[in-house]
Design a protein around this motif. Sequence first.
Motif, PDB file in Angstrom:
ATOM      1  N   SER A  59      -5.741  21.749 -28.904  1.00  0.00           N
ATOM      2  CA  SER A  59      -4.689  22.501 -29.594  1.00  0.00           C
ATOM      3  C   SER A  59      -5.287  23.459 -30.616  1.00  0.00           C
ATOM      4  O   SER A  59      -4.843  24.610 -30.748  1.00  0.00           O
ATOM      5  N   ARG A  69       3.908  25.937 -21.899  1.00  0.00           N
ATOM      6  CA  ARG A  69       2.741  25.912 -21.023  1.00  0.00           C
ATOM      7  C   ARG A  69       2.477  27.242 -20.324  1.00  0.00           C
ATOM      8  O   ARG A  69       1.713  27.301 -19.371  1.00  0.00           O
ATOM      9  N   CYS A  82      -0.381  19.177 -19.111  1.00  0.00           N
ATOM     10  CA  CYS A  82      -0.177  19.214 -20.563  1.00  0.00           C
ATOM     11  C   CYS A  82      -1.531  19.296 -21.268  1.00  0.00           C
ATOM     12  O   CYS A  82      -2.588  19.203 -20.642  1.00  0.00           O
ATOM     13  N   ARG A  83      -1.489  19.449 -22.577  1.00  0.00           N
ATOM     14  CA  ARG A  83      -2.736  19.582 -23.337  1.00  0.00           C
ATOM     15  C   ARG A  83      -3.556  18.301 -23.324  1.00  0.00           C
ATOM     16  O   ARG A  83      -4.784  18.341 -23.400  1.00  0.00           O
ATOM     17  N   ARG A  84      -2.900  17.148 -23.228  1.00  0.00           N
ATOM     18  CA  ARG A  84      -3.653  15.896 -23.124  1.00  0.00           C
ATOM     19  C   ARG A  84      -4.432  15.856 -21.810  1.00  0.00           C
ATOM     20  O   ARG A  84      -5.582  15.398 -21.768  1.00  0.00           O
ATOM     21  N   ASP A  85      -3.813  16.326 -20.734  1.00  0.00           N
ATOM     22  CA  ASP A  85      -4.525  16.427 -19.453  1.00  0.00           C
ATOM     23  C   ASP A  85      -5.735  17.343 -19.589  1.00  0.00           C
ATOM     24  O   ASP A  85      -6.827  17.030 -19.097  1.00  0.00           O
TER      25      ASP A  85
END
Length: 232
Positions: free
Chosen positions: A199, A217, A183-186
């Motif tokens: 983002s 994704r 994910c984007r947090r990763d």
Amino acid sequence: MLTETLNTQAINTQIRGKIAPAHPVSDQFGAIAGHVGLVATEFSYRKDEEIYGEDEPAEYVYQVITGAVRSYKLLSDGRRQIGSFHLPGDVFGLESGPSHRLAAEAIIDTTVRLVKRASLEKAASTDVQVARKLWAMTAGELRHAEDHMLLLGRKTAMERVATFLLEMDRRLAVAGMMALPMCRRDIGDYLGLTLETVSRALSQLHAQGILGFSGARQIVLRNRQRLHNLDA
């Protein structure tokens, strides 16, 4: 924590290729997992399940069969720094000392193959090909660590995102599309950026026509040369 889902199986492939492997192995791991007498076991992990923790004894070396794994360290203030993403075929858990420097978790439902470290070390002491393969994998991890240090220390936010996309394009892209398991947090914790910064950078690249989205994704690179220019 380990949950065994498949029976232990002897990987009886000879390095000279006289016997077919019990199941396919990557070129990176084949000379080791295929050594006569070594035993490999497969385990499956659910999404976000820990494979091993930081400072736990490094008793095994692992290879991703399906899924994806993140190696990370939690800082004293609770922040997380991801050191590597391990994708199918990648070997991880190689350590110079007796314990793991980082923790490892399954990003999505993941299956890994593991071999006892003591068995690998014994094989390396008697077989020069195994020793060379272990050295090559260790050197590859060192190169990645050096590249990651440069990325975190000297590159702008946009350059970091561009570098990451080019890396994933090289490792993941099928038919021109990347299906990112993380994910984007990763991604932010890997690049040393906030979720909002990642983002925003992806949105800017999309607005400039450099990439497109197909699902949350799934990313299509439409202009690799411009992305390379940003990375430079």
